[in-house]
Design an enzyme around this catalytic site. Structure first.
Site, PDB file in Angstrom:
ATOM      1  CB  SER A 144      -0.879   0.022   1.255  1.00  0.00           C
ATOM      2  OG  SER A 144      -1.522   1.267   1.392  1.00  0.00           O
ATOM      3  CE1 TYR A 157      -3.615  -2.130   5.480  1.00  0.00           C
ATOM      4  CE2 TYR A 157      -3.211   0.102   4.677  1.00  0.00           C
ATOM      5  CZ  TYR A 157      -3.590  -1.207   4.438  1.00  0.00           C
ATOM      6  OH  TYR A 157      -3.928  -1.602   3.160  1.00  0.00           O
TER       7      TYR A 157
HETATM    8  N1  LIG Z   1      -8.910  -0.801  -0.486  1.00  0.00           N
HETATM    9  C1  LIG Z   1      -7.865  -0.016  -0.427  1.00  0.00           C
HETATM   10  O1  LIG Z   1      -7.986   1.229  -0.429  1.00  0.00           O
HETATM   11  C2  LIG Z   1      -6.471  -0.596  -0.380  1.00  0.00           C
HETATM   12  C3  LIG Z   1      -5.392   0.254  -0.562  1.00  0.00           C
HETATM   13  C4  LIG Z   1      -4.106  -0.237  -0.503  1.00  0.00           C
HETATM   14  C5  LIG Z   1      -3.890  -1.577  -0.303  1.00  0.00           C
HETATM   15  N2  LIG Z   1      -4.950  -2.417  -0.113  1.00  0.00           N
HETATM   16  C6  LIG Z   1      -4.643  -3.820   0.134  1.00  0.00           C
HETATM   17  O2  LIG Z   1      -5.256  -4.618  -0.878  1.00  0.00           O
HETATM   18  C7  LIG Z   1      -5.482  -5.933  -0.372  1.00  0.00           C
HETATM   19  C8  LIG Z   1      -6.921  -6.335  -0.670  1.00  0.00           C
HETATM   20  O3  LIG Z   1      -7.800  -5.499   0.064  1.00  0.00           O
HETATM   21  P1  LIG Z   1      -9.239  -5.039  -0.412  1.00  0.00           P
HETATM   22  O4  LIG Z   1      -9.259  -3.582  -0.407  1.00  0.00           O
HETATM   23  O5  LIG Z   1      -9.578  -5.768  -1.662  1.00  0.00           O
HETATM   24  O6  LIG Z   1     -10.111  -5.490   0.828  1.00  0.00           O
HETATM   25  P2  LIG Z   1     -11.275  -6.553   1.073  1.00  0.00           P
HETATM   26  O7  LIG Z   1     -12.171  -6.678  -0.103  1.00  0.00           O
HETATM   27  O8  LIG Z   1     -11.840  -6.191   2.392  1.00  0.00           O
HETATM   28  O9  LIG Z   1     -10.464  -7.913   1.203  1.00  0.00           O
HETATM   29  C9  LIG Z   1      -9.707  -8.286   2.306  1.00  0.00           C
HETATM   30  C10 LIG Z   1      -9.639  -9.795   2.244  1.00  0.00           C
HETATM   31  O10 LIG Z   1      -8.667 -10.293   3.121  1.00  0.00           O
HETATM   32  C11 LIG Z   1      -9.098 -11.579   3.494  1.00  0.00           C
HETATM   33  N3  LIG Z   1      -8.512 -11.958   4.774  1.00  0.00           N
HETATM   34  C12 LIG Z   1      -8.425 -11.226   5.896  1.00  0.00           C
HETATM   35  N4  LIG Z   1      -7.851 -11.948   6.869  1.00  0.00           N
HETATM   36  C13 LIG Z   1      -7.591 -13.176   6.330  1.00  0.00           C
HETATM   37  C14 LIG Z   1      -7.025 -14.364   6.826  1.00  0.00           C
HETATM   38  N5  LIG Z   1      -6.615 -14.467   8.094  1.00  0.00           N
HETATM   39  N6  LIG Z   1      -6.928 -15.432   6.001  1.00  0.00           N
HETATM   40  C15 LIG Z   1      -7.342 -15.363   4.736  1.00  0.00           C
HETATM   41  N7  LIG Z   1      -7.891 -14.253   4.207  1.00  0.00           N
HETATM   42  C16 LIG Z   1      -8.014 -13.185   5.002  1.00  0.00           C
HETATM   43  C17 LIG Z   1     -10.607 -11.516   3.621  1.00  0.00           C
HETATM   44  O11 LIG Z   1     -11.081 -12.797   3.294  1.00  0.00           O
HETATM   45  P3  LIG Z   1     -12.622 -13.299   3.479  1.00  0.00           P
HETATM   46  O12 LIG Z   1     -13.444 -12.362   2.629  1.00  0.00           O
HETATM   47  O13 LIG Z   1     -12.595 -14.666   2.934  1.00  0.00           O
HETATM   48  O14 LIG Z   1     -12.932 -13.200   4.929  1.00  0.00           O
HETATM   49  C18 LIG Z   1     -10.978 -10.451   2.589  1.00  0.00           C
HETATM   50  O15 LIG Z   1     -11.520 -11.025   1.441  1.00  0.00           O
HETATM   51  C19 LIG Z   1      -5.138  -5.885   1.128  1.00  0.00           C
HETATM   52  O16 LIG Z   1      -3.826  -6.350   1.324  1.00  0.00           O
HETATM   53  C20 LIG Z   1      -5.185  -4.392   1.430  1.00  0.00           C
HETATM   54  O17 LIG Z   1      -4.380  -4.051   2.534  1.00  0.00           O
HETATM   55  C21 LIG Z   1      -6.243  -1.968  -0.164  1.00  0.00           C
END
Ligand SMILES: NC(=O)c1ccc[n+]([C@@H]2O[C@H](COP(=O)([O-])OP(=O)(O)OC[C@H]3O[C@@H](n4cnc5c(N)ncnc54)[C@H](OP(=O)(O)O)[C@@H]3O)[C@@H](O)[C@H]2O)c1
Length: 252
Positions: A144, A157
């Site tokens: 990120s 984070y």
């Molecule tokens: N959204 C943003 O603005 C943003 C910005 C920068 C980076 N990111 C990064 O992008 C990545 C994806 O995030 P997203 O925004 O797409 O969020 P999201 O849709 O909320 O997805 C997060 C996922 O992580 C999974 N997860 C959490 N704990 C877990 C565990 N112990 N074992 C297996 N799976 C686990 C969850 O799985 P389940 O659904 O199966 O529970 C969920 O699907 C993350 O690394 C996040 O930090 C996001």
């Protein structure tokens, strides 16, 4: 030269960003093995991908909590048993911890570090040791922009994303001479379930399909560090270089 991505293993497949990347990958001809935590959501993700992939390609997967680190080697083995030798691994799970709760609870802070950093380090280490002797492969993790500089509102984070970024930097130096590509995806603000509680209007916010397309492109082209959208590269260049006396006045 673009890398052919025929067999891809994706961790955190239920995440909005992984789903967007998976759609791009299957559309471009990949077979995929998806690891998601929530079994029902994973079945829905697989069903959607099967429609897009058509009958020629394999779309398979299994549910796993990635905090169960002892299971990680078996997840790689299951993916290769189903797809054959992997071309790429994408690591896309994560959580956005509540910074205020982390400040008063060591357990909360350490839990965020376990899911966002320790499980990722384990998967990266296994992926590296799978690909290194083969002299090929693409390893991708989503960190990120938050990892570029500690902020008072989300430094837990930020710290874990910084750890992942530094780990990837060193891993890239180790593996690039061996023919393995290591890619760090640094999204800015993206409208996903993770950020659903935040006000998400304005030009700095992006939607998952844009990030998914950028991830698939980066995997094919093998770029080392990719800011998504691109303008975050310039914003974070400034943020990283702002002197402390100015940075501390910013209210974020
Ligand atoms: N959204 C943003 O603005 C943003 C910005 C920068 C980076 N990111 C990064 O992008 C990545 C994806 O995030 P997203 O925004 O797409 O969020 P999201 O849709 O909320 O997805 C997060 C996922 O992580 C999974 N997860 C959490 N704990 C877990 C565990 N112990 N074992 C297996 N799976 C686990 C969850 O799985 P389940 O659904 O199966 O529970 C969920 O699907 C993350 O690394 C996040 O930090 C996001």
């Amino acid at each position: 030269m673009p890398v052919p991505l025929k067999r891809v293993l994706v961790f955190g497949a239920n995440s909005a960003l992984a789903q967007a990347a998976l759609r791009e990958l299957v559309t471009r001809g990949a077979s995929v093995y998806c690891v998601g935590r929530d079994p029902a959501r994973l079945q829905a993700v697989l069903a959607d991908l099967r429609v897009r992939a058509g009958p020629q390609r394999v779309v398979a997967g299994e549910a796993a909590d990635l905090l169960e680190i002892a299971r990680h080697p078996a997840l790689f083995a299951a993916a290769e048993a189903r797809l054959g030798k992997l071309d790429a691994v994408l690591i896309a799970h994560g959580s956005l911890p509540d910074q205020v709760r982390c400040e008063s609870s060591v357990d909360e802070a350490l839990a965020a570090i376990s899911v966002n950093a320790m499980s990722v380090v384990s998967l990266l280490t296994i992926a590296a040791n799978v690909f290194e002797p083969r002299g090929r492969g693409v390893i991708v993790a989503i960190s990120s922009i938050a990892g570029d500089r500690g902020r008072r509102r989300n430094y837990v984070y930020g710290a874990v994303k910084s750890l992942v970024s530094t780990f990837l930097q060193g891993l890239r130096l180790r593996l690039e001479p061996k023919g393995v590509r290591v890619i760090n995806i640094k999204p800015g603000f993206v409208r996903t379930p993770m950020t659903a509680h935040l006000p998400s209007v304005g030009p700095l916010w992006a939607d998952p399909p844009r990030v998914g397309a950028a991830i698939a492109r980066a995997m094919e082209r093998g770029r080392g560090v990719v800011y998504v959208p691109w303008f975050w590269y310039w914003i974070m260049l400034i943020v990283r270089h702002l002197p402390h006396f100015l940075f501390r006045r910013l209210r974020f």
